[in-house]
Scaffold this active site. Structure first.
Site, PDB file in Angstrom:
ATOM      1  N   GLU A 260      39.505  53.233  39.835  1.00 57.70           N
ATOM      2  CA  GLU A 260      39.689  54.205  39.505  1.00 57.70           C
ATOM      3  C   GLU A 260      40.449  55.679  40.246  1.00 57.70           C
ATOM      4  O   GLU A 260      40.984  56.589  40.766  1.00 57.70           O
ATOM      5  CB  GLU A 260      39.639  54.404  37.932  1.00 57.70           C
ATOM      6  CG  GLU A 260      39.566  55.702  36.954  1.00 57.70           C
ATOM      7  CD  GLU A 260      39.481  55.963  36.085  1.00 57.70           C
ATOM      8  OE1 GLU A 260      38.626  54.679  35.668  1.00 57.70           O
ATOM      9  OE2 GLU A 260      40.030  56.649  34.867  1.00 57.70           O
TER      10      GLU A 260
ATOM     11  N   HIS B 238      38.103  48.197  34.486  1.00 56.00           N
ATOM     12  CA  HIS B 238      38.151  49.226  35.412  1.00 56.00           C
ATOM     13  C   HIS B 238      38.337  49.228  36.742  1.00 56.00           C
ATOM     14  O   HIS B 238      36.935  48.860  36.614  1.00 56.00           O
ATOM     15  CB  HIS B 238      37.428  50.497  34.613  1.00 56.00           C
ATOM     16  CG  HIS B 238      37.840  50.905  32.697  1.00 56.00           C
ATOM     17  ND1 HIS B 238      36.937  50.383  32.019  1.00 56.00           N
ATOM     18  CD2 HIS B 238      38.907  51.921  32.211  1.00 56.00           C
ATOM     19  CE1 HIS B 238      37.426  50.975  30.718  1.00 56.00           C
ATOM     20  NE2 HIS B 238      38.171  52.209  30.754  1.00 56.00           N
TER      21      HIS B 238
ATOM     22  N   HIS C 274      40.854  53.473  24.537  1.00 57.87           N
ATOM     23  CA  HIS C 274      39.477  53.674  23.315  1.00 57.87           C
ATOM     24  C   HIS C 274      39.508  54.971  22.200  1.00 57.87           C
ATOM     25  O   HIS C 274      39.424  56.334  22.386  1.00 57.87           O
ATOM     26  CB  HIS C 274      38.405  54.844  24.800  1.00 57.87           C
ATOM     27  CG  HIS C 274      38.508  53.986  25.976  1.00 57.87           C
ATOM     28  ND1 HIS C 274      37.093  53.302  26.531  1.00 57.87           N
ATOM     29  CD2 HIS C 274      39.730  54.512  27.005  1.00 57.87           C
ATOM     30  CE1 HIS C 274      38.020  52.864  27.880  1.00 57.87           C
ATOM     31  NE2 HIS C 274      38.653  53.979  28.407  1.00 57.87           N
TER      32      HIS C 274
HETATM   33 ZN   LIG Z   1      39.795  53.553  30.302  1.00 53.49          ZN
END
Ligand SMILES: [Zn+2]
Length: 377
Positions: free
Chosen positions: A206, A203, A66
């Site tokens: 996580e 994502h 990012h």
């Molecule tokens: Zn990420």
């Protein structure tokens, strides 16, 4: 013409299984041969020994980052608290092109970046020398807004695709996570990406709180999201609680679009089998998972089921640097003998290049020496 012989702990030519130990003979301009140190010493006795390195291979790629968080300070705190920091940072207006440019100055030019600003997308698509995918991030919890967000997203992606350069970055799509994108929107986006050939990164699982959000509708993530949106987890998901994060994506038909799944830490063996059966590649970010108390990616299990594994740094705010070699060093400490350096090297090259839709540069006889990279860590 003076030939030089280099030896290394791992040699990866971009083809087959990395060799350990390995060696390479170079002329001033070209790769002359690759092989084992003994082989090449015998075949090229005239070559001058020029040094021993940890890894010799093609240039690494960074499959997941990012860039626009590159000026946010690195923080070690649980995922749910860290996300609040990201929201604060975004609202302050600092998640912008300046932050992305800072990140770009620190990263390998082959990358997969999650993009949240139009100016960053347009910059990446026009920038010469960069290759990989710029994935436009989409968030949309409320299924009532799904159609509107979908229309808006498809218009943007089609517009940006026209800006792609022949050897430059491609436009991709990143529905953020299955708990921040309603099931309805996730399905629409995946169908669109598959039909029009946009690469996707999502994502997935996580932190343990995500699994709780899906399976029971309880826990810190469910509470915080319900708190600000007024939505129950099952309203966001579009079905009752119960299925795991991966099962949810499979129910929606999203895995069929073969998105790249990022993190996939809090998954069961049967989830991993599903991912393997669908042919989805995955990306692990070991330092980020450690900093945000997510748990450990089950590398040996994914490898056993033949899942393509890539490796990324995530943002500097959770991964500390944008250097994939730092990630490999950390992964070596984390996994020890369980995951050999050869596997980490292959993931950083072949796994990442494939995920990003790039051709792996080979190190073989006749290739330019510019393709040869000495990895020190
Ligand atoms: Zn990420």
């Amino acid at each position: 013409m003076q030939l030089r012989l280099f030896t290394c702990e791992v040699l990866y030519s971009g083809m087959g299984i990395p060799r350990s130990p390995g060696a390479i003979v170079l002329s001033d301009e070209l790769v002359v041969a690759t092989g084992s140190p003994e082989e090449l010493q015998q075949m090229y006795p005239q070559a001058v020994f020029a040094g021993h390195h940890k890894v010799i291979g093609p240039q690494v790629a960074n499959a997941h980052t990012h860039l626009d968080l590159s000026t946010m300070p690195f923080m070690e705190k649980p995922y749910t608290a860290w996300i609040q920091e990201v929201i604060r940072f975004s609202r302050s207006g600092q998640r912008n092109l300046d932050a992305a440019l800072q990140g770009l100055s620190e990263i390998a030019p082959k990358l997969g970046d999650i993009v949240t600003e139009e100016s960053v997308m347009e910059f990446l698509l026009q920038q010469e020398g960069l290759q990989g995918v710029a994935y436009w991030e989409v968030i949309g919890l409320n299924p009532e807004h799904a159609d509107k967000i979908f229309q808006d997203t498809t218009a943007r992606l089609r517009k940006w695709r026209k800006m792609e350069r022949p050897n430059g970055m491609k436009v991709g799509l990143s529905p953020h996570t299955p708990h921040t994108v309603s099931g309805k929107l996730m399905k629409l986006l995946a169908q669109f990406a598959q039909a029009e050939g946009f690469p996707m990164q999502i994502h997935v699982a996580e932190h343990p709180a995500e699994l709780e959000f899906h399976t029971t509708g309880t826990g810190p993530l469910a509470e915080s999201i319900e708190g600000f949106s007024g939505l129950k987890t099952r309203e966001i998901l579009g079905h009752d609680n119960g299925p795991t994060v991966v099962e949810h994506l499979d129910l929606l038909g999203v895995l069929q679009a073969r998105p790249t799944l990022i993190h996939v830490v809090n998954v069961t063996e049967s989830d991993i089998q599903r991912i393997a059966a669908a042919g989805c590649p995955v990306i692990t970010c070991p330092r980020s998972n450690h900093a945000l108390e997510c748990g450990t990616f089950q590398w040996p299990v994914f490898a056993r089921y033949g899942v393509e594994i890539g490796i990324g740094t995530d943002s500097k705010a959770s991964g500390q640097t944008l250097n994939v070699l730092d990630e490999i060093r950390f992964a070596q400490e984390l996994y020890g003998e369980e995951v050999p350096l050869r596997s980490l090297v292959r993931a950083a090259v072949k796994g990442n290049y494939r995920i990003l839709g790039l051709q792996v540069p080979f190190l073989r006889r006749g290739e330019p020496v510019q393709n040869v990279h000495f990895w020190e860590f």
